[in-house]
Each structure stands twice: as C-alpha cells, then as structure tokens.
Design a protein around this motif. Sequence first.
Motif, mmCIF file in Angstrom:
data_model
loop_
_atom_site.group_PDB
_atom_site.id
_atom_site.type_symbol
_atom_site.label_atom_id
_atom_site.label_comp_id
_atom_site.label_asym_id
_atom_site.label_seq_id
_atom_site.Cartn_x
_atom_site.Cartn_y
_atom_site.Cartn_z
ATOM 1 N N SER A 257 0.646 -1.299 -0.091
ATOM 2 C CA SER A 257 -0.148 0.005 0.153
ATOM 3 C C SER A 257 0.977 0.993 0.036
ATOM 4 O O SER A 257 0.306 2.148 -0.040
ATOM 5 N N GLU A 258 2.152 1.173 0.102
ATOM 6 C CA GLU A 258 2.880 2.413 0.345
ATOM 7 C C GLU A 258 4.218 2.322 -0.633
ATOM 8 O O GLU A 258 4.488 3.596 -1.020
ATOM 9 N N PHE A 281 -2.359 -11.206 -12.764
ATOM 10 C CA PHE A 281 -3.468 -10.439 -11.751
ATOM 11 C C PHE A 281 -2.564 -9.259 -11.235
ATOM 12 O O PHE A 281 -1.709 -9.573 -10.376
ATOM 13 N N TRP A 282 -2.706 -7.979 -11.532
ATOM 14 C CA TRP A 282 -1.780 -6.924 -11.023
ATOM 15 C C TRP A 282 -2.528 -5.823 -10.314
ATOM 16 O O TRP A 282 -3.615 -5.219 -10.751
ATOM 17 N N ASP A 288 -0.666 8.552 -7.663
ATOM 18 C CA ASP A 288 -0.299 9.533 -8.323
ATOM 19 C C ASP A 288 -0.881 9.315 -10.025
ATOM 20 O O ASP A 288 -0.503 8.653 -10.604
ATOM 21 N N ASN A 289 -2.089 10.021 -10.196
ATOM 22 C CA ASN A 289 -2.818 9.758 -11.388
ATOM 23 C C ASN A 289 -1.786 10.140 -12.582
ATOM 24 O O ASN A 289 -2.143 9.678 -13.926
ATOM 25 N N SER A 290 -0.812 10.853 -12.393
ATOM 26 C CA SER A 290 0.192 11.088 -13.524
ATOM 27 C C SER A 290 0.958 10.112 -13.918
ATOM 28 O O SER A 290 1.485 10.159 -15.018
ATOM 29 N N VAL A 307 -5.346 -5.448 -14.701
ATOM 30 C CA VAL A 307 -4.846 -4.406 -13.831
ATOM 31 C C VAL A 307 -6.079 -4.010 -12.883
ATOM 32 O O VAL A 307 -6.938 -3.346 -13.391
ATOM 33 N N TRP A 308 -5.718 -4.152 -11.808
ATOM 34 C CA TRP A 308 -6.855 -3.731 -10.668
ATOM 35 C C TRP A 308 -6.396 -2.744 -9.800
ATOM 36 O O TRP A 308 -5.521 -2.722 -9.171
ATOM 37 N N THR A 309 -7.126 -1.552 -9.749
ATOM 38 C CA THR A 309 -6.601 -0.175 -9.329
ATOM 39 C C THR A 309 -7.100 -0.043 -8.080
ATOM 40 O O THR A 309 -7.026 1.281 -7.442
ATOM 41 N N SER A 310 -7.965 -0.949 -7.230
ATOM 42 C CA SER A 310 -8.547 -0.476 -6.218
ATOM 43 C C SER A 310 -8.156 -1.465 -5.022
ATOM 44 O O SER A 310 -7.304 -2.649 -5.525
#
Length: 433
Positions: A257-258, A281-282, A288-290, A307-310
Amino acid sequence: MSEAKKLHVALFPWLAFGHIIPFFELSTPLINLVSLPLPTVEHLPRNAEATTDIPSHKTPYLKLAFDGLQGPLLQFLQTSTPDWIIYDFAPYWLPSILANLGISGVFYSMYGAWTLSFFGSSSSAMINGEDPRTGPEDFTVPPEWIPFPSKIAFRLHEAKQAFRNHFEVNDSGFSDVFRLGSVMGGCDVIAIRNCNELESNFSRLVGELHSKPVLPTGLLPPADFDGSRDQDDVWLTIKECLDKQNKGSVVYIAFGSESELSQPELHELALGLELSGLPFFWALRKRDNSVKLPDGFEERVKGRGIVWTSWVPQLRIMGHESVGGFLTHCGYASIIEALYFELPLIMLPISLDQGLIARIFGEKKVGIEVTKDEDGSFRREWVAESLRFVMVEKEGKPYRDGAKEMKKLIADKDVHDRYVDHFIEFMQNHRVA
C-alpha cells in the motif's frame, strides 16, 4: 490465566499498515482501542493518519505529528499503568518516559534480524554516529561484526537510497536510524517477527550487539484461512477472472500500500509482463494519477492480464488455485503470506530493507531477484525472463519446490503459537512487581 497473573499490555505501532497489522495479529482478540489525538502539522494533509494517506516525501511530517503524541500517551500510561508497552521504531522519546513511570518496554521489530544486525549497535553506530562505514559503498558488503558467512548487503543504488532517506536527518528533525537506535537502546526486550527455524544466527547477533534479550514472536502467518467465506462482490468478480486460467499459471503482482513505482519503472514492468506471455493479476495501487500504463497495454493483454486499481482481498487471490507465483516488492509480511500459499517469488525490491529481504529469501531458494542496472533501473526483458524462469522453465523448478517446502514451516500453527506463548511467559515473569 488467573486474574492475579493477567498481563496488562499496551501497544504503540508506527502509523503504517505493514506495522499496524502485525501488532493487531499479535494481540487479537484481546485488544481495546484507545484514541490519541494526532496533532496538526504544517505540510501534512488534513486527515492524514497513516503512510498510505500520503506520498513518501511527506512521511517525515507524519513522524513529526507522531512525535506530538508524547503528551497524550504519557497521560494514558499514567492513568492505565500497563505492565508492559510494546512499541515500534519511531518513538525515540518513549524509553525515557517508561523509565520514569517504571513500565517495562518491548521494541517489536517488523524488520528481520538480518536488517537489525546490518545497522550495528544502538549505542555507537545508530545513536552516536560512530559507524565505521561512512559512505554508501561501505554498505555493499556484509559488516565486519557479522561472525558467520553471509551475503546480506545492499546493492550500491540501495545503499545510496538508504543514506538519503533513512540515515540522514529528515524534516521530522531526526533520522530513521537514530529513532531505531534510540528505541532499541532504551527498551528492556527486543521482539522480532521471526522464528529460529527460518534463521537463528542473526537473532543471536542482535542480542549480542544490543546486550538485550531477543525474543522471536513467530511469523504470525494467516490464521485459519478459508477462501470460501465472505463472498463479497469484489472477490466474486476477481474469482471469475481467475477461474478462467489454468492451475498455477497466473502471476500475482502487488507492491503493498506504500511502495511507489516511478513512471519509467511502471512502464518497464508493464511491458515485461506483456513480453512474458504469462497470465497475470496486477493489484496496482496508484497514488499519483500522472503515473500511467503504456498506451494500449490493457487492450493488448486483454484475456490474460488484469490490472486492478482498488483494494483487493490479497489472501483470497494468493489462495486461488490458478495463482502460481508472486511478483513482489519484498515487503516481509507479503512474502510470509505468499510462502504460506506455496508461491515462489519474483523479487523487485524498492526501498530500505527490501533488498536485504530479497537476499535472504534468494539464499533460501524460494525466489529470484529481477536483474537491475547499477542505478537500480530494470528492463522489460529482465522482468519477462525472471517471470518465465520462476513460473514455467525447468531450471526454475528448485525455486517452485523450495516455496512448497517453506510452506511447511510457515503454515505450522503450533510452531508459531509456541513462540507467542513463550513471549507472553517472558512478560509474565519479568514485569515490574
């Protein structure tokens, strides 16, 4: 346990989930939460209460806010009078408070004994700056005080990063190494999330370096894991994707998470996953959305890569039969979880002790490190080669077998429960009367 002998223990972890969770695991379900007001600090975002809430460069301000808990913690200790307090690396000011109150203190390390040994003695090297190693180059070989054969050392780029981020005084007013040395020098006991079956030489050395009792608490592996329970919508969606892949074919990728990947690192990692041809599965936690994935990447890997972003239920994913390997930043807790599920490791360390952890588990033949250049960068080809080596190639079978063998230790509940029992027994017999 009779009422007369019942221990009253307080816990005070650092504000990072990789630290808080093991403190919970050590104490649950015998815990009552106490709220301490975190003070407002300039440059620290409002409502930031853990490292996951902020980018890494703002962590010193969270430490500064954490130091502001001295008063509230002192008041709590005066009114609750615990027998012991178990605390983390950050509160350099706590040992003197405990000495005045007559409360015994345990420093509980989330760092392995190999890492603690590598930093030297608390009195000279860590607090007084008398470490004979004066530059990053000196940290690329095992220190002279390790009396047994060891290859545990930083790469040069890791040593430079450690000097910059942890050895030098930061905006909190103190270096991380000073904080760590202060709590180790001032505690009564050093406890480590470790077990002698995994390694014992480094644990003994920590005791010799700091002239303190050292108690392993076991590895605190996942308890009675049952992947069939709590079938929430997120897990059902992920499970449906994993069910479509062959047994043991999927690489699970997670960097905690860090940990933060730069844009070039994210780019090369993604293209390495694509080049490997393996299902994956990533779990990508982007702060940072950039920082963006390569153009067209998700479309090109559709059907074999997700790709799972949550948030994801990591243990359920690791426990799914289609998952056969773990690409990791080498967070200690994540490695323990992966080996609990027999997953061999593809290791890509990012910060502080993660390189040392990678050396340890590489020596134990449960995984390999992705090759890096001298500056710490890596290439897509090296990612793909490492993945295929560990996951499918004949030459990688010893590492797959090694992970299965390691599972026997990590999943042995009786072994780890005995360490916790011994730790409790020690506190019973050595508390202030």
